[in-house]
Design a protein around this motif. Structure first.
Motif, PDB file in Angstrom:
ATOM      1  N   LEU A  42      45.871  59.062  27.504  1.00  0.00           N
ATOM      2  CA  LEU A  42      45.977  59.432  26.091  1.00  0.00           C
ATOM      3  C   LEU A  42      45.118  58.515  25.228  1.00  0.00           C
ATOM      4  CD1 LEU A  42      47.314  61.076  23.822  1.00  0.00           C
ATOM      5  CD2 LEU A  42      49.215  59.451  23.904  1.00  0.00           C
ATOM      6  N   LEU A  43      45.160  57.226  25.490  1.00  0.00           N
ATOM      7  CA  LEU A  43      44.333  56.276  24.737  1.00  0.00           C
ATOM      8  C   LEU A  43      42.851  56.534  24.961  1.00  0.00           C
ATOM      9  CD1 LEU A  43      46.407  53.008  25.292  1.00  0.00           C
ATOM     10  CD2 LEU A  43      46.193  54.335  23.172  1.00  0.00           C
ATOM     11  N   ALA A  44      42.465  56.857  26.192  1.00  0.00           N
ATOM     12  CA  ALA A  44      41.062  57.160  26.483  1.00  0.00           C
ATOM     13  C   ALA A  44      40.623  58.411  25.737  1.00  0.00           C
ATOM     14  CB  ALA A  44      40.855  57.330  27.989  1.00  0.00           C
ATOM     15  N   ARG A  45      41.484  59.419  25.691  1.00  0.00           N
ATOM     16  CA  ARG A  45      41.158  60.635  24.941  1.00  0.00           C
ATOM     17  C   ARG A  45      41.005  60.333  23.462  1.00  0.00           C
ATOM     18  NH1 ARG A  45      45.500  65.044  23.828  1.00  0.00           N
ATOM     19  NH2 ARG A  45      45.886  63.497  22.235  1.00  0.00           N
ATOM     20  N   ASP A  46      41.916  59.521  22.923  1.00  0.00           N
ATOM     21  CA  ASP A  46      41.829  59.148  21.508  1.00  0.00           C
ATOM     22  C   ASP A  46      40.521  58.416  21.217  1.00  0.00           C
ATOM     23  OD1 ASP A  46      44.318  60.275  21.108  1.00  0.00           O
ATOM     24  OD2 ASP A  46      45.383  58.359  20.935  1.00  0.00           O
ATOM     25  N   ARG A  47      40.119  57.501  22.123  1.00  0.00           N
ATOM     26  CA  ARG A  47      38.850  56.783  21.940  1.00  0.00           C
ATOM     27  C   ARG A  47      37.674  57.742  21.990  1.00  0.00           C
ATOM     28  NH1 ARG A  47      41.401  52.997  25.136  1.00  0.00           N
ATOM     29  NH2 ARG A  47      40.400  53.815  27.002  1.00  0.00           N
ATOM     30  N   ALA A  48      37.724  58.702  22.911  1.00  0.00           N
ATOM     31  CA  ALA A  48      36.629  59.677  23.034  1.00  0.00           C
ATOM     32  C   ALA A  48      36.509  60.521  21.768  1.00  0.00           C
ATOM     33  CB  ALA A  48      36.848  60.567  24.258  1.00  0.00           C
ATOM     34  N   VAL A  49      37.624  60.950  21.216  1.00  0.00           N
ATOM     35  CA  VAL A  49      37.592  61.738  19.976  1.00  0.00           C
ATOM     36  C   VAL A  49      37.054  60.886  18.828  1.00  0.00           C
ATOM     37  CG1 VAL A  49      39.020  62.883  18.227  1.00  0.00           C
ATOM     38  CG2 VAL A  49      39.385  63.357  20.659  1.00  0.00           C
ATOM     39  N   GLU A  50      37.517  59.664  18.739  1.00  0.00           N
ATOM     40  CA  GLU A  50      37.047  58.759  17.682  1.00  0.00           C
ATOM     41  C   GLU A  50      35.549  58.513  17.801  1.00  0.00           C
ATOM     42  OE1 GLU A  50      37.536  56.691  14.217  1.00  0.00           O
ATOM     43  OE2 GLU A  50      39.114  57.754  15.264  1.00  0.00           O
ATOM     44  N   ASN A  51      35.068  58.292  19.025  1.00  0.00           N
ATOM     45  CA  ASN A  51      33.630  58.089  19.239  1.00  0.00           C
ATOM     46  C   ASN A  51      32.840  59.331  18.866  1.00  0.00           C
ATOM     47  OD1 ASN A  51      33.994  55.464  20.118  1.00  0.00           O
ATOM     48  ND2 ASN A  51      34.070  56.034  22.269  1.00  0.00           N
ATOM     49  N   TRP A  52      33.345  60.508  19.234  1.00  0.00           N
ATOM     50  CA  TRP A  52      32.674  61.761  18.898  1.00  0.00           C
ATOM     51  C   TRP A  52      32.588  61.929  17.382  1.00  0.00           C
ATOM     52  CZ3 TRP A  52      35.191  66.235  16.822  1.00  0.00           C
ATOM     53  CH2 TRP A  52      34.373  67.354  16.727  1.00  0.00           C
TER      54      TRP A  52
END
Length: 90
Positions: A42-52
């Motif tokens: 979940l944290l990795a997904r959140d980071r990916a969305v934030e980076n995008w």
């Protein structure tokens, strides 16, 4: 000093069964490991969305704001998609 904190959580039966099956299959040693891995995902997904958002969406918005003529209307998008779909199915 303790580096963990104990929680009591309630899961829907289907999710609880998945957690238990992961442990029973030997994929994880404990239920806690399954939950920790899920939180890491979940944290990795959140980071990916934030980076995008920061790397792609923000700059695209800024470019469009600086040069509004780059905008494409909804009708233009729909027409382009229809044409691409038609070409792909022929």
């Amino acid at each position: 000093m303790r580096t963990t904190q104990q929680f009591s959580i309630t899961l829907p039966n289907e999710m609880a069964a998945i957690v238990k099956s992961k442990v029973e299959a030997g994929e994880y040693a404990t239920e806690s490991e399954v939950i920790r891995d899920g939180i890491r995902a979940l944290l990795a997904r959140d980071r990916a969305v934030e980076n995008w958002l920061n790397d792609r969406v923000g700059p695209a918005y800024d470019a469009l704001k600086a040069e509004p003529t780059r905008a494409v209307s909804v009708d233009q998008v729909k027409a382009r998609l229809r044409a691409e779909h038609k070409a792909a199915t022929e």
